[in-house]
Design a protein around this motif. Structure first.
Motif, PDB file in Angstrom:
ATOM      1  N   UNK A 527       4.276   8.260  -5.019  1.00  0.00           N
ATOM      2  CA  UNK A 527       2.923   8.755  -5.249  1.00  0.00           C
ATOM      3  C   UNK A 527       2.123   7.789  -6.116  1.00  0.00           C
ATOM      4  N   UNK A 528       2.785   7.188  -7.109  1.00  0.00           N
ATOM      5  CA  UNK A 528       2.103   6.225  -7.974  1.00  0.00           C
ATOM      6  C   UNK A 528       1.700   4.991  -7.182  1.00  0.00           C
ATOM      7  N   UNK A 532      -2.084   3.697  -6.759  1.00  0.00           N
ATOM      8  CA  UNK A 532      -2.489   2.356  -7.178  1.00  0.00           C
ATOM      9  C   UNK A 532      -3.113   1.572  -6.023  1.00  0.00           C
ATOM     10  N   UNK A 533      -2.542   1.731  -4.801  1.00  0.00           N
ATOM     11  CA  UNK A 533      -3.141   1.094  -3.630  1.00  0.00           C
ATOM     12  C   UNK A 533      -4.557   1.609  -3.400  1.00  0.00           C
ATOM     13  N   UNK A 534      -4.696   2.891  -3.582  1.00  0.00           N
ATOM     14  CA  UNK A 534      -6.013   3.525  -3.423  1.00  0.00           C
ATOM     15  C   UNK A 534      -7.009   2.985  -4.447  1.00  0.00           C
ATOM     16  N   UNK A 535      -6.574   2.865  -5.701  1.00  0.00           N
ATOM     17  CA  UNK A 535      -7.466   2.365  -6.750  1.00  0.00           C
ATOM     18  C   UNK A 535      -7.839   0.909  -6.506  1.00  0.00           C
ATOM     19  N   UNK A 536      -6.871   0.107  -6.058  1.00  0.00           N
ATOM     20  CA  UNK A 536      -7.168  -1.288  -5.755  1.00  0.00           C
ATOM     21  C   UNK A 536      -8.177  -1.381  -4.603  1.00  0.00           C
ATOM     22  N   UNK A 569      -0.224   2.464 -14.947  1.00  0.00           N
ATOM     23  CA  UNK A 569       0.735   1.441 -15.349  1.00  0.00           C
ATOM     24  C   UNK A 569       1.400   1.794 -16.674  1.00  0.00           C
ATOM     25  N   UNK A 570       0.644   2.371 -17.609  1.00  0.00           N
ATOM     26  CA  UNK A 570       1.231   2.804 -18.879  1.00  0.00           C
ATOM     27  C   UNK A 570       2.290   3.877 -18.659  1.00  0.00           C
ATOM     28  N   UNK A 571       2.008   4.780 -17.727  1.00  0.00           N
ATOM     29  CA  UNK A 571       2.910   5.916 -17.512  1.00  0.00           C
ATOM     30  C   UNK A 571       4.149   5.542 -16.702  1.00  0.00           C
TER      31      UNK A 571
END
Length: 633
Positions: A527-528, A532-536, A569-571
């Motif tokens: 899911x992460x 992240x792909x979505x945010x990029x 990324x922090x999590x």
């Protein structure tokens, strides 16, 4: 409108012998807005840094000794003061490790409380009503102490306020069913004594709070029948002569809280400012039985403006410091940040809106709820709601809108066949709702897969808790994983369209990093990676000038997108590094960030030239065609 934000746990509660006792004797503000001193009901005092939820120091009396007065902070000497076993006053500094080795003095009479206010010297209130400044008392601890109270009269509550550059000690007493209020200044013999009006037979006040404004002391007190009264006391009132009768204390019914069946038990009302009152232990007017809430009421408009369900047992204790509410419940002490902005009507028009008469408002509430509580079909409910929303004075009907939405949600939860998405969306559009007023609305929309309503709530509600925001995010991701309709970004990443459409409001919801991170850690690695792909994909798409905004949706800013990338990324950084599927994505992100740093570095080099361009004066008369040469040095 007032709002309650996502809370957090400051500490656990010490198990008290009396189950109705929270185990907390008192909470006092310390050196600044981020430190408090917590005294438990047995032996310990602990200093906490609120923002970190960390104890900075703890002091305990010996076994067999008991703290009988909550500790306070003396801002003049930077020392702590507490009382053990009723008569032993203890004074210590933060660097002191063993409390028993610090200064202590035994006084001649039992102490009720030590009170301290910022900038003022601590004052000691004795159980029999006498008041002494701390320094004066410690200079002669065994000095005789007079008795101010009558026989069988006992103090039930006390506080201190600063009024007209003077410190006043206020305390409330009870004697054979009668209740009195005392107002006293340290070092002065003048004492003002008032008799409170009797409430229904056998009812005693549950809580008091006092504040100073408009050259008067304002007293707020709550009774078990839900009545909240306000009394105003002049600081220049007449002193009490020996054997004189107490003066009657006039009161006004500020508002009547809903109590349901029976009377209130453990409850408290606390004035936050001149127009808002925080209440705990009183039923939410739109929630079912058995649920305990912390609520903020607007006393000018008699409206509930914010509410938050509190799990576990409520003990009727409530403190407020620096826009934070401290409330013990269940097995923990929670901190709930809040905000009480001034009424927009008062600030815009300079006066308060004339409230509807009580009879008219009751009629509106009754008509709405009768229609919904019956088994009326969806179409009939929609007609009734449309009639209400067509009124020109919709903003005056804020309590009706909140109660109406809560009733619709309750019926939808109880009856799976009943659901009115269009009507609920109309109510949200009025902007008379927030998550605190109708906390089950967003969760119902998620359950019914009404993603449009979810987006609307995320967009218009200013107080969505981080846990609910993350629940929406997880739902959108799960839906994306199940769907086969996809798009492909510039790097070839596969992105389900449902995520692209519904994820945009999640990114724009207000949040706190501290409260959101624990919920983000519940996401799986897959899911992460998808997120992240979505945010990029979003960052690349929104950074292009040619991109047009999706119809009906606000575009997140590039800063908002990058903030979410950093949070993820922090999590999950350690997990992502060890996940083979994430290697390519992390390398892409690394290259992307590296290129952005290089870009900003190049922009920094020409910053001076760009500033010079802004200083150049544009010629007023320019023809249809002109060429101008600008030299940059």
């Amino acid at each position: 409108m007032a709002a309650l934000y996502e809370g957090y746990t400051l500490c656990g509660l010490v198990q008290a012998q009396n189950q109705s006792d929270s185990g907390i004797q008192g909470i006092e503000s310390e050196r600044d807005s981020d430190h408090v001193v917590v005294t438990d009901s047995t032996r310990s005092v602990t200093l906490y840094k609120v923002s970190d939820q960390k104890p900075l120091g703890s002091w305990t009396v010996k076994q067999g000794q008991t703290l009988t007065c909550s500790a306070v902070y003396n801002s003049h000497t930077k020392e702590y003061v507490a009382v053990s076993d009723n008569k032993v006053i203890r004074v210590w500094k933060e660097e002191d490790i063993i409390l028993d080795k610090a200064f202590k003095a035994t006084v001649s009479s039992d102490v009720w409380r030590v009170h301290s206010v910022p900038g003022g010297e601590p004052v000691v209130l004795f159980q029999r009503g006498a008041v002494r400044l701390l320094d004066s008392l410690l200079s002669a601890p065994q000095q005789p102490v007079e008795e101010v109270l009558a026989q069988e009269e006992a103090i039930r509550w006390s506080t201190t306020v600063i009024a007209e550059a003077a410190q006043f000690v206020i305390f409330q007493t009870e004697q054979k069913g009668d209740h009195f209020l005392y107002l006293q200044r340290p070092n002065l013999n003048a004492v003002q004594r008032y008799r409170l009006e009797r409430e229904e037979p056998g009812l005693s006040p549950l809580s008091f709070s006092a504040s100073y404004r408009d050259k008067h002391i304002n007293l707020l007190y709550l009774y078990p029948n839900g009545h909240v009264y306000q009394s105003v006391v002049s600081v220049r009132g007449p002193g009490m002569e020996e054997e004189a009768q107490a003066l009657p204390l006039p009161r006004n019914l500020l508002f009547a809280l809903p109590v349901g069946e029976g009377l209130l038990g453990a409850a408290s009302a606390l004035a936050l400012d001149e127009a808002h009152v925080a209440v705990v232990g009183v039923p939410h007017p739109s929630a079912g039985a058995g649920k305990d809430f912390l609520c903020i009421w607007n006393t000018n408009f008699q409206t509930l403006q914010a509410g938050k369900e509190m799990s576990g047992k409520i003990y009727g204790q409530l403190w407020s410091y620096s826009s934070k509410l401290f409330i013990p419940h269940g097995k923990s002490l929670s901190v709930i940040p809040y905000e009480c902005p001034k009424s927009s009507l008062a600030s815009a028009l300079g006066k308060l809106r004339q409230a509807r008469t009580e009879g008219e408002m009751r009629k509106i509430h009754t008509n709405n709820n009768t229609e919904i509580k019956r088994t009326a079909p969806v179409e009939e409910v929609q007609r009734e709601v449309e009639g209400l929303l067509s009124r020109s004075d919709i903003q005056e009907l804020q309590p009706s809108v909140g109660q109406l939405a809560s009733s619709l949600v309750s019926r939808s939860v109880a009856d799976p066949a009943f659901y009115t998405p269009g009507t609920l969306a109309q109510l949200v559009h009025t902007q008379c709702l927030c998550h605190s007023v109708c906390p089950d609305l967003l969760l119902l929309a998620l359950e019914r897969k009404d993603y449009f309503l979810c987006q609307l709530c995320l967009q218009l509600f200013p107080d969505v808790p981080e846990a609910v925001t993350c629940a929406c995010l997880k739902t959108f991701i799960r839906c994306s994983e199940k769907l086969s309709i996809v798009v492909v970004d510039a790097q070839g990443a596969v992105l389900p369209t449902v995520f692209f459409q519904h994820g945009l409001e999640v990114l724009q919801t207000a949040y706190s990093d501290t409260f959101l991170l624990p919920h983000l850690k519940d996401l799986s690695s897959q899911q992460v990676i998808l997120f992240l792909q979505y945010l990029q994909f979003l960052y690349l798409r929104y950074s292009q000038d040619t991109f047009t905004q999706t119809h009906g949706l606000r575009s997140p800013t590039l800063t908002q997108i990058m903030d979410w990338v950093c949070l993820l990324l922090d999590a999950h950084f350690t997990v992502l590094v060890m996940t083979p599927e994430a290697k390519g994505l992390l390398l892409n992100l690394h290259r992307f960030v590296k290129s952005q740093v290089r870009l900003f570095s190049e922009l920094g080099k020409i910053e001076g030239s760009l500033e010079e361009l802004q200083k150049i004066k544009v010629k007023k008369e320019v023809g249809q065609y002109s060429i101008e040469v600008i030299e940059l040095f």
